[in-house]
Design an enzyme around this catalytic site. Structure first.
Site: not given
Ligand code: C5P
Length: 404
Positions: A305-306, A210, A289, A323, A279, A341, A337
């Site tokens: 895993p979170d 990301n 490849k 965050f 995630d 969490k 969240k």
């Protein structure tokens, strides 16, 4: 060597003979690692040329409030947000009188009003001007507003007189500037910060990742070090340099980040999860490849895993801060969240085009319990410093509740 690495200092130069000292000040600040941008008033340009200060700062010097060219590059509000500290040296009697009254008729006075960064002034003027009760009252007023006044020194003056009003020497200003970044709100505590993206391999040459630059997490780590904490930084792959006093652990995948965090978590008082953890990862990574063949191609992903949620669910978790990067419904998503969490605090920011991840500046809304605080758009270093203060306050409050 003072620790100013990566600090963004906006140096304002006003009209006075001491403006020649600004040249040395820029060199010293840069030698100690600071990134310096210069704003000169029209009168300052009579004493020293913008070209000189441009050469020394290696950045364009800003002089005009309404300059189409610079406004399209880095406009006055961007410049105000860019700064971690605004230092006006020399600060003339006239500049201070205008600032006290909130005038914004030139670039420097506008920036001083528009910035959320701390402001420091090093006055320089004739001793009678300094001693004049109008000047004294003006300085008292701005001191009461939280602006730091450096000096002035006493001694021989360019006008032939002797007395108070000389600008402090650049080598005496630099330690004050460095000190201004140091607090001790977290002294003695152990922090663990995650930062940057993770990379999930698809095959030996491709991965899923990301746009996280790691800047926010690195700024948080730096601010925590400056607040006196012992900081471990678990970082995904980034192109920025880690603070030299952080215990850096480099990782690539979410699983590696999870392992690195869990290894250290028992010795952690505060966990700040600023990483943009993937995630999902690829269920079976191809050994060779992958060749293109069909028109469409499917990848099977499995959930990672979170890390944050697992840390918060530990038997005796550290003070846990997450965050939330959101493209929509910022407050609702962040608050949900925070609850789901079981976090102590969450810092939410809007991401999207030219916001958040890649950007030099950021704005955050911080939620804890039933409370929230808006941290206005500023450089990531300035925001991190405010966030660390907020975390320290809540962490100390939680600890004192536990002991009572
Ligand atoms: O649920 P969401 O991914 O939006 O939550 C973001 C927060 O959770 C961030 O603090 C991020 O560092 C953390 N996180 C994590 N492990 C994951 C996903 C997110 O620690 N696998």
């Amino acid at each position: 060597m003072y620790r100013l690495t990566g600090k963004r200092i906006l140096l304002g130069v006003t009209g006075g003979i001491a403006a020649y000292k600004s040249a040395t000040l820029i060199r010293l600040l840069r030698q100690h690692g600071a990134d310096v941008r210069v704003v000169m008033t029209r009168n300052a340009c009579e004493f020293i040329t913008p070209l000189t200060l441009q050469a020394l700062s290696a950045q364009p010097v800003h002089t005009d409030l309404l300059d189409l060219e610079t406004e399209s590059a880095m406009g006055h509000i961007e410049l105000a947000r860019w700064a971690d500290l605004v230092l006006v040296a020399p600060a003339s009697a006239n500049f201070v009188a205008r600032h006290v009254n909130g005038f914004a008729e030139d670039l420097l006075s506008t920036l001083c009003l528009a910035t959320s960064a701390p402001v420091m002034l090093a006055p320089a003027m004739n001793q009678q001007m300094w001693l004049n009760s109008a000047t004294q009252e003006n300085f008292e007023k701005i001191k009461a507003r939280g602006i730091t006044i450096l000096g002035p020194a006493s001694g021989d003056q360019a006008c032939g007189e002797n007395g108070p009003g000389r600008m402090l020497e650049p080598e005496d200003i630099v330690p004050f500037v460095a000190d201004s970044f140091v607090t001790n709100v977290l002294s003695g505590s152990r922090l663990l910060v995650t930062a940057g993206p993770t990379r999930e391999a698809i095959d030996p040459v491709r991965y899923i990742s990301n746009r996280s630059s790691g800047r926010m997490g690195y700024a948080v780590a730096m601010a925590a070090i400056e607040a006196g904490a012992e900081v471990s930084l678990v970082s995904g792959p980034v192109n920025i340099t880690a603070p030299d006093r952080a215990n850096l652990v480099n990782v690539t995948t979410a699983m590696e980040m999870y392992d690195a965090v869990m290894q250290k978590i028992r010795d952690t008082d505060i966990f700040i999860s600023a990483a943009a953890v993937a995630d999902y990862s690829v269920e079976s990574i191809a050994a060779q490849k992958i060749k293109k063949s069909d028109d469409s191609f499917q990848l099977m992903l499995k959930k990672n895993p979170d890390i944050l949620a697992e840390v918060a669910a530990l038997h005796s978790p550290p003070f846990t801060v997450g965050f939330a990067a959101e493209t929509e419904n910022l407050a609702v998503n962040a608050q949900s969240k925070l609850r789901s969490k079981k976090l102590d605090m969450i810092a939410a920011n809007q991401v999207g085009e030219a916001l958040g991840f890649d950007s030099e500046t950021n704005a955050l809304t911080v939620f804890w319990g039933a409370e929230q605080k808006q941290l206005e758009r500023a450089s990531k270093n300035t925001l991190a410093k405010t966030l660390i203060k907020l975390i320290a306050d809540q962490y100390n409050e939680k600890n004192s509740n536990k002991t009572h």
